[in-house]
Structures are given as C-alpha cells and as structure tokens.
Design an enzyme around this catalytic site. Sequence first.
Site, PDB file in Angstrom:
ATOM      1  N   SER A 138       0.608  -1.203   0.132  1.00 28.95           N
ATOM      2  CA  SER A 138       0.263  -0.062   0.188  1.00 28.95           C
ATOM      3  C   SER A 138       0.881   1.263  -0.163  1.00 28.95           C
ATOM      4  O   SER A 138       2.208   1.152   0.507  1.00 28.95           O
ATOM      5  CB  SER A 138      -0.893  -0.005   1.308  1.00 28.95           C
ATOM      6  OG  SER A 138      -1.522   1.248   1.428  1.00 28.95           O
ATOM      7  N   TYR A 151      -1.548  -0.671  10.471  1.00 26.82           N
ATOM      8  CA  TYR A 151      -1.671  -0.821   9.066  1.00 26.82           C
ATOM      9  C   TYR A 151      -0.303  -0.091   8.418  1.00 26.82           C
ATOM     10  O   TYR A 151       0.251  -0.955   7.667  1.00 26.82           O
ATOM     11  CB  TYR A 151      -3.107   0.103   8.450  1.00 26.82           C
ATOM     12  CG  TYR A 151      -3.299  -0.171   6.978  1.00 26.82           C
ATOM     13  CD1 TYR A 151      -3.795  -1.395   6.693  1.00 26.82           C
ATOM     14  CD2 TYR A 151      -2.788   0.542   6.262  1.00 26.82           C
ATOM     15  CE1 TYR A 151      -3.982  -1.870   5.545  1.00 26.82           C
ATOM     16  CE2 TYR A 151      -3.257   0.449   4.811  1.00 26.82           C
ATOM     17  CZ  TYR A 151      -3.755  -0.670   4.412  1.00 26.82           C
ATOM     18  OH  TYR A 151      -3.892  -1.103   2.997  1.00 26.82           O
TER      19      TYR A 151
END
Length: 277
Positions: A138, A151
């Site tokens: 990501s 995350y």
Amino acid sequence: MSDRIFITGGASGLGREIALRWARTGARVCIGDLNDARGAQVEAEIRQAGGTGLYVHCDVTRSEDLQAVAQRLVGEWGGIDIVVNNAGVATAGTVNAEPIEQWQWILNINLLGVVRGCQAFAPLLRAQGRGHIVNIASMAGLVHPPGMGSYNASKAAVVAFSETLFLELANDNVGVTVVCPSFFQTNLAESLRTTDPKAAAGVAKLLSKGRITAAGVADSVFNAVQANQFLVLPHADDRKTHLMKRWLPLRTYLNKMRHLTRKSFPGGRTAAAAKEA
C-alpha cells in the site's frame, strides 16, 4: 503458453480483478479465499472471461493451507508461474487507542500472510528456474500518516520484505513486484477494525472516492509483471509524494506531512486545542 497464476484473497476486490485480468489472456487462474460463495462465483467469472478457473479455500494465517495449494497446483498444472500475495485487512486508530490484539491480528494477515505465501511458493519457483511473485502492499507502506500505526507498519514491512526477496531471488530468474496503491474503490472497509467510529466512516469515504478502480490497479499489476518492474505506484499523485519524501530534507517533509494531516487523523487535536493544552 498461458500463465498459471495463484492469487490469495482472490474472491473479491483487487484479487478478483487481477484474476479476471489474467483470465482474459487465457490463463489458468487459481484463487484462494475464505469466502466460499464468492470464490465459486469468481471461479465461474474466470471461465466466462476466457481462463481456466479454480477456487480453493485458503487461510493465509495457516502455512499448511498455502503448502497444500502449492502441492495441488504442481500435481494438476505441473507448476505455477505467478503468485500474488493479495489477501489483506485494514485497521485504524492512534497509538493509545489500538489494542495490542489489533496489532497482532493485522500483522498475522498482512505481513505474515505474505511471508507464508512466499515460503510456500518461492522454493517451487526457484526449482523451476523461473516465475514471479507479486506482493500487494500500500502507499501506507511508503508514506505513514497518523492514526494508522498498525496498518502502516504492516504494509511498510511488506515493502521491506519484498526488497529482501527481490535480492534473494535475483539469481534464480524469479521476479518480484511490490504494489503500493493508495485508496481505490474496493471492499477493504469490510475488514476494518478500529475503536473509532469516525475512522471507519472516513476510510469508507476515501475508498469510495478513489480515482482509480480496482480494475485499473489490476492493469498496473499485469503490466508490471510483463516488464519485471519492482515497485508499482498506480496513482500519479502518489508518485509525486514518493519523490517528495525521497528528495526533501527529512524535517521539511515531516513538517509538511504534519500540516497536511493535523485536522484529519482519528483522535488528532486541532491546533487551537494544542495551544490550550
């Protein structure tokens, strides 16, 4: 000769679009997932798109599941050409709001799920003397906004592991690609764990407003494998941000990020509140 490809988390979102992108080339596409109903549906969609479809129930937190898939594909297809470690989940929350169990949950899936996939398939690709591994990370693995500690850490670790893997497999004719998309239209919010309801609403809003579709990201992945490209940044704005982080003095970059995120991150204080404290 058509590709043989295995995709974790292949029954929805980006995994599904990657499966269909390869299916349109006539590839043999195996998708692993936990949702059997969605898996059966995507298996049928793969066949409709022109590929050979196979769905397997596969939990990336279980090494034995991934090892079983590898053995099955050797037996039924004679091997594998491309492995996409795509399965992932999301979290949000500040450092004092995320319980350690939330950290353990996301690291077990987002990071160790990728590691398990590579441990299951890298020896096979090495023995073949060819192949490609794609790890879906990501933009949060490269740029780390507040309110997303676990995350960010899970995806940054995937980027670091992918670079290590690239160097380890470089002499074995096995390519490695790591993909770092920003927000795009997908069902990632379904997996979101957070103690902050505002964070959940914010993530869902950002996903819905994504300028690039999951199919667009899948096209970027397909092209990167053909070109043996290591780092993929599908969003043009993210490519600029990545360059900014690389070339700006660190203090200048951090101050800029502090300015950009001070009003938006979950649990953050406004400048006025900070002055009163």
